[in-house]
Design an enzyme around this catalytic site. Structure first.
Site, PDB file in Angstrom:
ATOM      1  CB  CYS A  42       2.280   2.469 -19.529  1.00 19.46           C
ATOM      2  SG  CYS A  42       1.815   0.726 -19.397  1.00 19.46           S
TER       3      CYS A  42
ATOM      4  NE  ARG B 292      -3.354   3.551 -12.341  1.00 16.48           N
ATOM      5  CZ  ARG B 292      -3.178   3.611 -13.647  1.00 16.48           C
ATOM      6  NH1 ARG B 292      -2.150   3.014 -14.215  1.00 16.48           N
ATOM      7  NH2 ARG B 292      -4.006   4.306 -14.412  1.00 16.48           N
TER       8      ARG B 292
HETATM    9  P1  HMG Z   1       0.528 -13.590 -14.139  1.00 16.32           P
HETATM   10  O1  HMG Z   1       1.967 -13.929 -13.794  1.00 16.32           O
HETATM   11  O2  HMG Z   1       0.003 -14.022 -15.462  1.00 16.32           O
HETATM   12  O3  HMG Z   1      -0.451 -14.093 -12.968  1.00 16.32           O
HETATM   13  O4  HMG Z   1       0.389 -12.019 -13.991  1.00 16.32           O
HETATM   14  P2  HMG Z   1      -1.042 -15.518 -12.663  1.00 16.32           P
HETATM   15  O5  HMG Z   1      -2.497 -15.371 -12.553  1.00 16.32           O
HETATM   16  O6  HMG Z   1      -0.481 -16.543 -13.591  1.00 16.32           O
HETATM   17  O7  HMG Z   1      -0.450 -15.805 -11.199  1.00 16.32           O
HETATM   18  C1  HMG Z   1       0.951 -15.926 -10.972  1.00 16.32           C
HETATM   19  C2  HMG Z   1       1.273 -15.515  -9.528  1.00 16.32           C
HETATM   20  O8  HMG Z   1       0.933 -14.131  -9.356  1.00 16.32           O
HETATM   21  C3  HMG Z   1       0.454 -16.269  -8.482  1.00 16.32           C
HETATM   22  O9  HMG Z   1       1.277 -16.378  -7.331  1.00 16.32           O
HETATM   23  C4  HMG Z   1      -0.677 -15.346  -8.159  1.00 16.32           C
HETATM   24  O10 HMG Z   1      -1.199 -15.506  -6.881  1.00 16.32           O
HETATM   25  C5  HMG Z   1       0.012 -13.985  -8.275  1.00 16.32           C
HETATM   26  P3  HMG Z   1       2.011 -17.777  -6.960  1.00 16.32           P
HETATM   27  O11 HMG Z   1       0.900 -18.779  -6.837  1.00 16.32           O
HETATM   28  O12 HMG Z   1       2.922 -18.031  -8.124  1.00 16.32           O
HETATM   29  O13 HMG Z   1       2.713 -17.422  -5.691  1.00 16.32           O
HETATM   30  N1  HMG Z   1      -0.939 -12.915  -8.619  1.00 16.32           N
HETATM   31  C6  HMG Z   1      -1.026 -11.749  -7.971  1.00 16.32           C
HETATM   32  N2  HMG Z   1      -0.348 -11.227  -6.936  1.00 16.32           N
HETATM   33  C7  HMG Z   1      -0.716  -9.999  -6.507  1.00 16.32           C
HETATM   34  N3  HMG Z   1      -1.716  -9.280  -7.058  1.00 16.32           N
HETATM   35  C8  HMG Z   1      -2.416  -9.766  -8.100  1.00 16.32           C
HETATM   36  C9  HMG Z   1      -2.071 -11.041  -8.589  1.00 16.32           C
HETATM   37  N4  HMG Z   1      -2.545 -11.807  -9.600  1.00 16.32           N
HETATM   38  C10 HMG Z   1      -1.853 -12.936  -9.601  1.00 16.32           C
HETATM   39  N5  HMG Z   1      -3.403  -9.033  -8.626  1.00 16.32           N
HETATM   40  C11 HMG Z   1      -0.936 -10.046 -13.603  1.00 16.32           C
HETATM   41  C12 HMG Z   1      -0.849 -11.396 -14.300  1.00 16.32           C
HETATM   42  C13 HMG Z   1      -2.148  -9.328 -14.154  1.00 16.32           C
HETATM   43  C14 HMG Z   1      -1.069 -10.263 -12.118  1.00 16.32           C
HETATM   44  C15 HMG Z   1       0.357  -9.250 -13.906  1.00 16.32           C
HETATM   45  O14 HMG Z   1       0.553  -9.222 -15.273  1.00 16.32           O
HETATM   46  C16 HMG Z   1       0.320  -7.836 -13.386  1.00 16.32           C
HETATM   47  O15 HMG Z   1       0.344  -7.600 -12.184  1.00 16.32           O
HETATM   48  N6  HMG Z   1       0.274  -6.839 -14.284  1.00 16.32           N
HETATM   49  C17 HMG Z   1       0.125  -5.448 -13.860  1.00 16.32           C
HETATM   50  C18 HMG Z   1       0.551  -4.541 -14.947  1.00 16.32           C
HETATM   51  C19 HMG Z   1       0.285  -3.107 -14.547  1.00 16.32           C
HETATM   52  O16 HMG Z   1      -0.061  -2.773 -13.421  1.00 16.32           O
HETATM   53  N7  HMG Z   1       0.467  -2.204 -15.547  1.00 16.32           N
HETATM   54  C20 HMG Z   1       0.253  -0.810 -15.350  1.00 16.32           C
HETATM   55  C21 HMG Z   1      -1.189  -0.441 -15.214  1.00 16.32           C
HETATM   56  S1  HMG Z   1      -2.056  -0.309 -16.754  1.00 16.32           S
HETATM   57  C22 HMG Z   1      -1.757   1.293 -17.295  1.00 16.32           C
HETATM   58  O17 HMG Z   1      -0.915   1.964 -16.758  1.00 16.32           O
HETATM   59  C23 HMG Z   1      -2.612   1.859 -18.412  1.00 16.32           C
HETATM   60  C24 HMG Z   1      -3.656   2.857 -17.910  1.00 16.32           C
HETATM   61  O18 HMG Z   1      -3.049   3.922 -17.219  1.00 16.32           O
HETATM   62  C25 HMG Z   1      -4.475   3.412 -19.103  1.00 16.32           C
HETATM   63  C26 HMG Z   1      -3.610   3.940 -20.245  1.00 16.32           C
HETATM   64  O19 HMG Z   1      -2.704   4.778 -20.029  1.00 16.32           O
HETATM   65  O20 HMG Z   1      -3.881   3.499 -21.364  1.00 16.32           O
HETATM   66  C27 HMG Z   1      -4.641   2.187 -16.953  1.00 16.32           C
HETATM   67 MG    MG Z   2      -2.078   5.623 -18.170  1.00 17.12          MG
END
Ligand code: HMG
Ligand code: MG
Length: 306
Positions: free
Chosen positions: A241, A16
């Protein structure tokens, strides 16, 4: 005198956190083969993908296919990251063992990463945690930017405590504290943990270091000395990230395991099998992996060279 544990739990987040930041596409079949190799190496826990928006993280758009085809080994918790109910629904269709919710200690990173302020995120995650629990799943929580944010700089420890308590209050089973961009230094980790241990039970705390500036292993040592025994790692040091500019690879699992084994701390992991899995994903990514173990190997050395 260092206070060291006999056993450390290592959670593999490479499929991931590692792959989400790789520009080169990895075929679904190769991800599956890699996770199967990881399953043979002795991990208790593998985070196999995330159910986030494919436009935000295209690298992991095949989470469902991956989940459907990996060979699940008994005793291993297979987990996936979910940001909201839509993500949870996707994850639950795959019979995932555990889901991980995530948010940041800094508002700006939270907004860039999941498009919500911290306050807006609480109710979203609370519902996810409730529903996941109803479905019989355990839930992990990640708190990002604990030791520094690429947009806001140092984060006050009070803010870390506040958001951590909100997450723990939702009923998560474990909280993983993230040095998302790899800026923490050992003295800072010592200072922050000294304060946190008065506020939180370390039985439920894991550390998630990135190695941007080469301090991840030193930060592990300080955390061990504070009684923390669960660490996230990414094999070969893959990762970063996408919404934290400059973040490089995670703490490399193979380097962590090597250090711990050299210090007679058990992990349950087999270094030769880790090497096999690292060599496999390196060949698929067509780039040299940054961990020290892989650098030694790539220069013709062996894992046990002294
Ligand atoms: P958004 O655009 O604000 O979502 O994104 P929304 O709720 O307004 O919905 C907009 C559209 O997205 C809709 O579709 C939803 O259905 C769809 P439409 O009606 O327009 O066709 N949607 C989704 N589709 C698929 N899967 C979903 C989903 N949710 C809504 N889950 C959202 C908000 C959270 C989805 C977006 O910002 C996102 O996907 N972000 C992911 C960011 C990410 O993965 N970052 C990396 C992981 S974190 C990390 O690495 C840190 C960590 O390792 C710890 C550390 O190192 O500190 C964990
Ligand atoms: Mg991380």
């Amino acid at each position: 005198m260092l206070e060291l544990p006999k056993y450390v739990t290592i959670k593999e987040v490479g499929p991931r956190d590692g792959l989400q930041n790789e520009p080169n596409e990895v075929l679904t079949q190769d991800k599956i083969a890699w996770i199967n190799k990881l399953s043979e190496a002795g991990y208790p826990y593998i985070e196999f993908s995330s159910f986030v928006h494919p436009k935000w993280i295209p690298q992991l758009k095949d989470a469902k296919e991956v989940a459907a085809s990996i060979e699940r080994k008994p005793g291993i918790t297979y987990a996936a990251l979910v940001p909201n109910m839509k993500g949870l629904e996707g994850a639950l269709e795959t019979n995932v063992d555990e889901v991980s919710v995530f948010m940041s200690a800094s508002d700006t990173h939270n907004k860039k990463n999941i498009n919500k302020t911290i306050e807006e995120t609480y109710p979203v995650l609370r519902e996810v945690v409730n529903e996941a629990k109803q479905a019989g799943k355990s839930v992990r929580g990640y708190l990002s930017t604990v030791f520094g944010c690429p947009y806001e700089g140092k984060i006050p420890v009070d803010q870390v405590i506040k958001v951590s308590k909100h997450l723990l209050d939702m009923g998560i089973d474990e909280l993983s504290l993230g040095d998302t961009i790899g800026v923490a230094n050992p003295k800072q980790v010592d200072d922050v943990l000294e304060i946190l241990k008065k506020e939180l039970s370390f039985d439920d705390i894991a550390m998630h270091f990135h190695n941007t500036r080469g301090m991840a292993l030193a930060n592990v040592l300080v955390s061990l000395n504070h009684g923390i025994t669960t660490f996230d790692g990414s094999l070969g040091g893959l990762g970063g990230c996408p919404y934290a500019k400059g973040a490089s690879g995670n703490l490399a699992t193979d380097d962590l395991v090597h250090m711990l084994h050299q210090m007679n701390i058990e992990t349950g992991l087999d270094e030769a099998k880790l090497e096999e899995a690292a060599v496999f994903i390196q060949s698929k990514l067509e780039k040299l992996l940054p961990s020290h173990q892989m650098q030694v190997l790539n220069k013709g050395g062996g894992v046990s060279d002294v």
